[in-house]
Structures are given as C-alpha cells and as structure tokens.
Design an enzyme around this catalytic site. Structure first.
Site, short mmCIF file in Angstrom:
data_model
loop_
_atom_site.label_atom_id
_atom_site.label_comp_id
_atom_site.label_asym_id
_atom_site.label_seq_id
_atom_site.Cartn_x
_atom_site.Cartn_y
_atom_site.Cartn_z
N HIS A 136 -3.55 14.13 0.44
CA HIS A 136 -4.63 13.17 0.16
C HIS A 136 -6.03 13.74 0.38
O HIS A 136 -6.90 13.08 0.97
CB HIS A 136 -4.43 11.92 1.02
CG HIS A 136 -3.22 11.11 0.66
ND1 HIS A 136 -2.71 11.04 -0.61
CD2 HIS A 136 -2.40 10.32 1.42
CE1 HIS A 136 -1.65 10.25 -0.63
NE2 HIS A 136 -1.43 9.81 0.60
N HIS A 208 -5.18 3.68 -2.13
CA HIS A 208 -4.02 3.67 -1.24
C HIS A 208 -3.84 2.31 -0.55
O HIS A 208 -3.54 2.25 0.65
CB HIS A 208 -4.14 4.79 -0.20
CG HIS A 208 -2.84 5.31 0.32
ND1 HIS A 208 -1.91 4.51 0.95
CD2 HIS A 208 -2.31 6.54 0.29
CE1 HIS A 208 -0.88 5.24 1.31
NE2 HIS A 208 -1.08 6.48 0.91
N GLU A 344 0.63 3.77 -5.86
CA GLU A 344 -0.52 4.65 -6.04
C GLU A 344 -0.43 5.31 -7.41
O GLU A 344 0.39 6.20 -7.60
CB GLU A 344 -0.52 5.72 -4.94
CG GLU A 344 -0.51 5.17 -3.53
CD GLU A 344 0.11 6.15 -2.53
OE1 GLU A 344 -0.40 7.27 -2.39
OE2 GLU A 344 1.12 5.79 -1.91
C1 GLA Z 1 1.46 8.65 0.69
C2 GLA Z 1 2.50 9.66 0.96
C3 GLA Z 1 3.30 9.24 2.14
C4 GLA Z 1 2.42 9.02 3.33
C5 GLA Z 1 1.35 8.02 2.98
C6 GLA Z 1 0.35 7.89 4.10
O1 GLA Z 1 1.97 7.54 0.10
O2 GLA Z 1 3.33 9.92 -0.16
O3 GLA Z 1 4.25 10.21 2.43
O4 GLA Z 1 1.83 10.23 3.71
O5 GLA Z 1 0.68 8.41 1.83
O6 GLA Z 1 0.95 7.66 5.32
#
Ligand code: GLA
Length: 379
Positions: A136, A208, A344
């Site tokens: 991210h 997110h 997402e």
């Molecule tokens: C995304 C990732 C997950 C996790 C979340 C945040 O969705 O794919 O594995 O890291 O973000 O916790």
C-alpha cells in the site's frame, strides 16, 4: 414543494458561498457541503473534516488527512441511517496507526514483491513495510499524506490533490494526483482518480474502506451476501504475492458469480483461504470493454442495505478483515476479526513484476484515470 425550494435556495447560497472568500460564510450557507476542524498532525499541520450531504440525508465525511472516508451514513429498508464504514471519531485514532481504514492508497495499492521492480532497465528499490515486501505505497503512503482540499461541483464533491515527489518511498517521477469524492442524490458515492507524471512510473490507486452494512461495529460481516462478477482470481503465495496464475473460480470457495454468504465457505480447508486467513485476494473482473462495469453486489439481509460496486479497473481485492484485531473505533465500538470487508478496486497486486498482468506504467504526457462508484439501495 417546500423542500424543492429549499434545495434551490441552498444551491444559490452555495454559489454565493463559493465566490465569497470567508470560509465561515460558506459553512453556514450550504447544506450540501460543510467543513470542520479535524485537528493537527504530528508535524502541526491543520486538517479538516468535510461532509457531503445529499437530498436523501445520506452523508459522507472525508478528511484531507490520507483522503480518508471517515463516515458514510446510508439508510436501511426502514429509512434508518447507519454509519457503514469502520474508522475513528478523531484524527488521533488515525495518527496512532491503523489498517488503512477508509484511506486513499497509493502510489501502489497492495503488494510489490521484495519491494522492488525494474522499469526501462533501471531497478527501483522501495521502502519495505511488510516483511521484505512493499504494501500500500510504503512506510508513508498516500494514506498518511495531507491533501489539498477544494469544494467543487456546487458542494456535491470534494477534490483532493497531492504531489508525490520524485523518489518518495522509492518511486520514480513527480506524480500529481487528484482524487474526487462526489455524492449524488441516487445515493452513489463516486471516487475519481487522476494522475500525471514527469518520469515513467507505476501507479495503482484505490480506497481502503472497510464496510459493515449492518452498521460499523455491529458484529462480523459473515452474514453479508456477496456476488462478484469474476470468473477468475489471482492465487497467492505464503506472502500474499500473486503467483502469476489467473485461476478459474469454478468449483472453489472463490466462486461468487452467484450470491453467497461471506461466512459460508470462509473456513473451508482451501489452500488459498488458509494462506489469506480468509478472503484476501484479487479478483479478475469480467469486462466487455472500457468504462464502468458492475464488479460486486453485497446485501445485508437484516437491514436490507445493498451496496453495488462499479469500476473502470480490471481487478478488485476482496478482503474480509482477517487481520482486524480488537481495535477500538467510532463510538467506542470494538472491531474484531472479520468485522468489516473491503472491496478495493485496483490493478493486480505485484503488476510491476508481472509483465503478463495489465500494465500499471504511467508515462509523461499520459493521464492515469480510474473511477469507482459505491451505490447504495435497499431490498
Ligand atoms: C489489504 C491487503 C491485506 C491487508 C490489508 C490491510 O487488503 O491485501 O492483506 O494488508 O490491506 O490490513
């Protein structure tokens, strides 16, 4: 008739408010758009909370810290509003660190293996922030940036801009990013993302938000019924990096082409579910061309709330809050494992290292564009 007049009145006042330079006057005069202080960051930067309100009373509150969607209140089948996203009441909650609640994610959503990639023969090293991988956007991704905010479209939208400097978190090129949140009277929250660069780079932006359509903090999401418009998904290795395979969902717990409860198969002894501790996978959306396409539909049976997700993106991460671990959020509610789910919209994880995946490269002179709509209704 009266409410119609009120809306026109508010719209006229809104226009006046926009041209005047006194922010207080603007706050008082528009019913669609309001602004309040949300506190100061650790470095003393003032951040605000902006609230969009539509004619049905639906509200979306967004802070320019991380572009975070802080609250989203939508009606159930009795017309009762509830906040359907996880988060915190105050900026402090977000500053202390959190699993990306409601945030804008960039410069690269999801994982880049070993925090490195090669572009035009040059290897770029990113800041690893999940073991050896980049997740991210790195240590200080777009979710922790203070964005410049502007009311647009007569108070129906909030435009956020951010300049991510050449070399930030290891990514090449100055990237000028704009993210616009718009709320219309059909209960659609739309997020438009655009970006331009002055050097070849990679971009993958998303939001997110963790949803719970029964209301944030109201238990787990296992009874939500999900449909995902995808024939294939991208299986992962033990570090949640896609293996490169596009695997058919047929005959697996990943087949959401017809509606299924999230909880129905989540604890199956399936290798991929075990690796993700539940669903944490990118789905390859079925598309027939460019433009917005329906990616998912989620129904919460008790309240009747329905959320549909439409996107221009080729993929979508379905994440069931498997890593949520008793976080105290809004109104003192405690968020436990699987108390929220994320959809997402995105390009596929680790695309910079997977030439066979749709390209995430942005070059000078091109414009990155992406749109996602979260549409709310009841049944
Ligand atoms: C995304 C990732 C997950 C996790 C979340 C945040 O969705 O794919 O594995 O890291 O973000 O916790």
């Amino acid at each position: 008739m009266h409410s119609g007049r009120l809306i026109i009145f508010a719209a006229v006042l809104g226009t006046i408010g926009l041209t005047s330079c006194a922010p207080e006057a603007r706050e008082a005069s528009t019913s669609r758009f309001s602004r309040q202080s949300f506190g100061r960051t650790d470095t003393g930067e003032q951040v605000e909370l902006y609230t969009l309100t539509n004619s049905k009373g639906v509200t979306a509150a967004i802070t320019n810290y991380g572009g975070i969607l802080v609250s989203l209140k939508v009606p159930d089948r009795a017309g009762q509003l509830a906040d359907v996203v996880l988060g915190f009441d105050t900026l402090d909650g977000y500053l202390k660190g959190h699993p990306y609640f409601g945030a804008i994610i960039g410069r690269y959503g999801n994982r880049i293996a070993k925090a490195r990639f090669t572009l035009n023969g040059v290897e770029y090293r990113l800041a690893p922030n999940e073991g050896e991988n980049s997740l991210h956007g790195g240590i200080k991704g777009f979710d922790k940036a203070v964005w410049t905010a502007k009311e647009i479209d007569g108070g129906k939208a909030l435009e956020l801009s951010y300049l991510s400097k050449d070399g930030e978190e290891g990514f090449p090129g100055n990237l000028a990013v704009k993210v616009t949140y718009s709320l219309n009277d059909e209960n659609e929250l739309k997020i438009d993302y655009t970006a331009t660069t002055d050097k070849d780079t990679v971009v993958n932006l998303t939001n997110h938000s963790y949803f719970n359509l029964a209301g944030q903090g109201e238990g787990d999401v296992l009874d939500h019924v999900v449909t995902i418009n995808a024939d294939r998904f991208t299986p992962v290795d033990s570090k949640l990096i896609p293996t490169g395979e596009l695997r058919s969902v047929a005959g697996t717990p990943f087949d959401f082409r017809t509606p299924h409860r999230i909880g129905e198969r989540i604890n199956d002894r399936d290798e991929q579910l075990i690796l993700g501790r539940g669903y944490d996978h990118n789905f390859v959306l079925n598309r027939t061309g460019e433009g917005l396409a329906l990616a998912a539909r989620v129904v919460e049976p008790k309240t009747g709330r329905v959320m549909e997700v439409l996107t221009t993106e080729p993929g979508m991460q379905f994440y069931t809050g498997n890593f949520l671990d008793s976080i105290t959020g809004k109104g003192g509610k405690v968020y436990k494992q699987r108390y929220g789910f994320c959809l997402e919209t995105q390009h596929f994880p680790d695309s910079p290292n997977k030439p066979e995946f749709p390209s995430v490269v942005l070059k000078p002179g091109q414009e990155y564009r992406s749109t996602t709509i979260y549409r709310f209704s009841v049944e």
